[in-house]
Design a protein around this motif. Sequence first.
Motif, PDB file in Angstrom:
ATOM      1  N   CYS A   7       1.010  -1.111   0.030  1.00  0.00           N
ATOM      2  CA  CYS A   7       0.075  -0.113  -0.123  1.00  0.00           C
ATOM      3  C   CYS A   7       0.785   1.295   0.187  1.00  0.00           C
ATOM      4  CB  CYS A   7      -0.795   0.026   1.182  1.00  0.00           C
ATOM      5  SG  CYS A   7      -1.707   1.538   1.439  1.00  0.00           S
ATOM      6  N   PRO A   8       0.836   2.190  -1.005  1.00  0.00           N
ATOM      7  CA  PRO A   8       1.716   3.147  -0.992  1.00  0.00           C
ATOM      8  C   PRO A   8       1.469   4.275  -0.133  1.00  0.00           C
ATOM      9  CG  PRO A   8       0.175   3.211  -3.010  1.00  0.00           C
ATOM     10  CD  PRO A   8      -0.085   2.259  -2.185  1.00  0.00           C
ATOM     11  N   LEU A   9       0.057   4.242   0.653  1.00  0.00           N
ATOM     12  CA  LEU A   9      -0.150   5.125   1.726  1.00  0.00           C
ATOM     13  C   LEU A   9       0.319   4.817   3.109  1.00  0.00           C
ATOM     14  CD1 LEU A   9      -4.014   5.491   0.722  1.00  0.00           C
ATOM     15  CD2 LEU A   9      -2.124   7.195   0.488  1.00  0.00           C
ATOM     16  N   GLU A  29     -11.580   5.653  -1.496  1.00  0.00           N
ATOM     17  CA  GLU A  29     -12.338   5.102  -2.620  1.00  0.00           C
ATOM     18  C   GLU A  29     -11.366   4.577  -3.603  1.00  0.00           C
ATOM     19  OE1 GLU A  29     -15.518   3.514  -2.734  1.00  0.00           O
ATOM     20  OE2 GLU A  29     -15.691   4.152  -0.819  1.00  0.00           O
ATOM     21  N   PRO A  30     -11.649   3.581  -4.383  1.00  0.00           N
ATOM     22  CA  PRO A  30     -10.572   3.155  -5.397  1.00  0.00           C
ATOM     23  C   PRO A  30     -10.479   3.851  -6.557  1.00  0.00           C
ATOM     24  CG  PRO A  30     -12.020   1.099  -5.119  1.00  0.00           C
ATOM     25  CD  PRO A  30     -12.392   2.488  -4.153  1.00  0.00           C
ATOM     26  N   GLU A  31     -11.640   4.933  -6.852  1.00  0.00           N
ATOM     27  CA  GLU A  31     -11.334   5.911  -7.833  1.00  0.00           C
ATOM     28  C   GLU A  31     -10.252   6.882  -7.487  1.00  0.00           C
ATOM     29  OE1 GLU A  31     -14.268   5.104  -6.591  1.00  0.00           O
ATOM     30  OE2 GLU A  31     -14.710   3.574  -8.350  1.00  0.00           O
ATOM     31  N   THR A  32     -10.408   7.703  -6.204  1.00  0.00           N
ATOM     32  CA  THR A  32      -9.689   8.513  -5.782  1.00  0.00           C
ATOM     33  C   THR A  32      -7.940   8.086  -5.442  1.00  0.00           C
ATOM     34  OG1 THR A  32     -11.242   8.951  -4.064  1.00  0.00           O
ATOM     35  CG2 THR A  32      -9.321  10.224  -3.812  1.00  0.00           C
ATOM     36  N   PHE A  33      -7.993   6.952  -5.200  1.00  0.00           N
ATOM     37  CA  PHE A  33      -6.650   5.945  -5.364  1.00  0.00           C
ATOM     38  C   PHE A  33      -6.220   6.143  -6.668  1.00  0.00           C
ATOM     39  CE2 PHE A  33      -3.979   2.479  -5.770  1.00  0.00           C
ATOM     40  CZ  PHE A  33      -2.903   2.515  -4.716  1.00  0.00           C
ATOM     41  N   PHE A  37      -2.501   7.898  -7.432  1.00  0.00           N
ATOM     42  CA  PHE A  37      -1.412   6.820  -7.792  1.00  0.00           C
ATOM     43  C   PHE A  37      -1.657   6.251  -9.160  1.00  0.00           C
ATOM     44  CE2 PHE A  37      -1.712   7.055  -3.211  1.00  0.00           C
ATOM     45  CZ  PHE A  37      -0.396   7.496  -3.140  1.00  0.00           C
ATOM     46  N   PRO A  38      -1.610   6.847 -10.306  1.00  0.00           N
ATOM     47  CA  PRO A  38      -1.959   6.402 -11.429  1.00  0.00           C
ATOM     48  C   PRO A  38      -1.288   5.226 -12.008  1.00  0.00           C
ATOM     49  CG  PRO A  38      -1.263   8.331 -11.927  1.00  0.00           C
ATOM     50  CD  PRO A  38      -1.249   8.291 -10.414  1.00  0.00           C
ATOM     51  N   ASP A  39      -0.003   5.187 -11.437  1.00  0.00           N
ATOM     52  CA  ASP A  39       0.953   4.051 -11.816  1.00  0.00           C
ATOM     53  C   ASP A  39       0.912   2.735 -10.715  1.00  0.00           C
ATOM     54  OD1 ASP A  39       1.736   5.872 -13.645  1.00  0.00           O
ATOM     55  OD2 ASP A  39       3.610   6.515 -12.181  1.00  0.00           O
ATOM     56  N   LYS A  40       0.071   2.901  -9.767  1.00  0.00           N
ATOM     57  CA  LYS A  40       0.231   1.916  -8.720  1.00  0.00           C
ATOM     58  C   LYS A  40      -1.070   0.890  -9.072  1.00  0.00           C
ATOM     59  CE  LYS A  40       3.583   3.182  -6.193  1.00  0.00           C
ATOM     60  NZ  LYS A  40       4.747   2.603  -6.191  1.00  0.00           N
ATOM     61  N   PRO A  41      -0.671  -0.154  -9.026  1.00  0.00           N
ATOM     62  CA  PRO A  41      -1.727  -1.427  -9.358  1.00  0.00           C
ATOM     63  C   PRO A  41      -2.674  -1.314  -8.105  1.00  0.00           C
ATOM     64  CG  PRO A  41       0.218  -2.541  -8.753  1.00  0.00           C
ATOM     65  CD  PRO A  41       0.687  -1.136  -8.872  1.00  0.00           C
ATOM     66  N   ILE A  42      -3.854  -1.421  -8.459  1.00  0.00           N
ATOM     67  CA  ILE A  42      -4.820  -1.772  -7.122  1.00  0.00           C
ATOM     68  C   ILE A  42      -5.086  -3.512  -6.929  1.00  0.00           C
ATOM     69  CG2 ILE A  42      -7.083  -1.650  -8.292  1.00  0.00           C
ATOM     70  CD1 ILE A  42      -7.792   0.531  -5.995  1.00  0.00           C
ATOM     71  N   HIS A  43      -4.804  -4.081  -7.749  1.00  0.00           N
ATOM     72  CA  HIS A  43      -4.922  -5.455  -7.842  1.00  0.00           C
ATOM     73  C   HIS A  43      -3.736  -6.275  -8.043  1.00  0.00           C
ATOM     74  CE1 HIS A  43      -9.534  -4.627  -7.542  1.00  0.00           C
ATOM     75  NE2 HIS A  43      -9.496  -4.542  -8.803  1.00  0.00           N
ATOM     76  N   SER A  44      -3.391  -7.186  -7.587  1.00  0.00           N
ATOM     77  CA  SER A  44      -2.308  -8.058  -7.967  1.00  0.00           C
ATOM     78  C   SER A  44      -2.596  -8.670  -9.275  1.00  0.00           C
ATOM     79  CB  SER A  44      -1.810  -9.118  -6.962  1.00  0.00           C
ATOM     80  OG  SER A  44      -2.887 -10.066  -7.160  1.00  0.00           O
ATOM     81  N   ILE A  45      -1.536  -9.120  -9.928  1.00  0.00           N
ATOM     82  CA  ILE A  45      -1.698  -9.758 -11.338  1.00  0.00           C
ATOM     83  C   ILE A  45      -2.671 -11.231 -11.151  1.00  0.00           C
ATOM     84  CG2 ILE A  45      -0.332 -10.815 -13.310  1.00  0.00           C
ATOM     85  CD1 ILE A  45       1.962  -8.947 -12.554  1.00  0.00           C
ATOM     86  N   GLY A  46      -2.274 -11.741 -10.358  1.00  0.00           N
ATOM     87  CA  GLY A  46      -3.142 -12.922  -9.984  1.00  0.00           C
ATOM     88  C   GLY A  46      -4.571 -12.811  -9.946  1.00  0.00           C
ATOM     89  N   PHE A  47      -4.965 -11.721  -9.020  1.00  0.00           N
ATOM     90  CA  PHE A  47      -6.116 -11.433  -8.817  1.00  0.00           C
ATOM     91  C   PHE A  47      -6.952 -10.868 -10.067  1.00  0.00           C
ATOM     92  CE2 PHE A  47      -9.554  -8.691  -6.856  1.00  0.00           C
ATOM     93  CZ  PHE A  47     -10.288  -9.573  -6.081  1.00  0.00           C
TER      94      PHE A  47
END
Length: 358
Positions: A7-9, A29-33, A37-47
């Motif tokens: 988590c970048p926060l 909320e995910p939209e705000t995140f 952080f437009p370059d940070k993934p919110i879900h892992s690749i597997g997920f």
Amino acid sequence: MSDKLTCPLCGQKIDFTLVHHLRDEHKVEPETFRQQFPDKPIHSIGFTGFIKSSEVRKLGDILHYKLDVAGTRMTARHGVDHPLIPISDPTFVWTDPCQDVAEAIEHNERAFIYGPSGTGKSSLVRQIAAITKRPVRRVSLNGETSVSDFIGHWTVNDQRQTVFVNGILPAAMMEGHILQLDEVDAMQPEIGFILQQVLEPNGHLLLTDTGEDIHPHPDFRIVATANTLGFGSDSGLYSSGTHVLNFSWLDRWDVVVHIDYLPADQEVDLLRARHASLKKDLLTCLVTAAGDLRRAHAEEQLSTTITTRRLLALCSRLERGNEFARALATTVLNKVPPEDRKVIGETFDHHVGPLSKS
Ligand SMILES: Nc1ncnc2c1ncn2[C@@H]1O[C@H](COP(=O)(O)OP(=O)(O)O)[C@@H](O)[C@H]1O
Ligand SMILES: [Mg+2]
């Protein structure tokens, strides 16, 4: 999938997705995140892969996803809770015909399942529902269910008003449940008549008591189970309670699936899964004896047969330390007509007896 995200926060390592962590810990909320952080993934690749391959989507408040049930791709609901959703049984044995029933429930075909008693027909419908999280209303049509239980009836409520209480059929249609009709071959003709209109293409139900016209919820399903196909009983075993169903009524079912006894090795696996402390040799002998007796029944040398249900009951008694002869008498022999008792007793003795001598 063991992939973690940072988590970048706060720098915490989180499994699979940050969505819940962001909401619960940071009130973000995910939209705000994503904006922050437009370059940070919110879900892992597997997920992300899981969401795509399982076709996860939100319908209303409920997450739906796809999974394989008995070789059929079905839609399941995530995390729904309802008192009518059956409990899943990890020991349930899936056989080839189960796939046809799963496909029928997924694609809203009316399925008629028939086969000998105790072969898991009712359990199959409940297990499919348990996995996909669908509520099931089960009704046994063996003559005990009255038309008013099925359709509904008038009653006086606490405020002394006369009100109509919906029966099992309209309730299942309106709430989008699976209606499991057990023992339809023993159904009263009035109930067959009522079902006829529901089984029509785009079938609906006109409640003559209230004038209400009930159209089914898109999730409503209807599955019947029976011992006979409705042409009367070939074996004679079920003839006392079963009625000959009329062909046009039967013709309204989209698919007919025959479920028979489990193959011997799978039946042994089931007994082992449920009664782990019993020796495999003993269970194999019980299943072999049951196989002989089922054949004798098919050849009309025996008026009754040995169901999986009987074998399970016998194993329960054996597992509690009951002596074999006593357990067999209480769970099997005392249930059958006197003329079958000797043959059944001798067949079990023939297969199981040598074990006690070895
Ligand atoms: N394939 C199976 N897997 C697990 N249990 C089974 C299976 N077939 C039968 N049984 C068990 O046998 C018993 C009778 O099953 P049930 O579904 O009531 O049979 P039916 O509706 O065909 O009469 C239940 O305890 C059930 O769990
Ligand atoms: Mg049943």
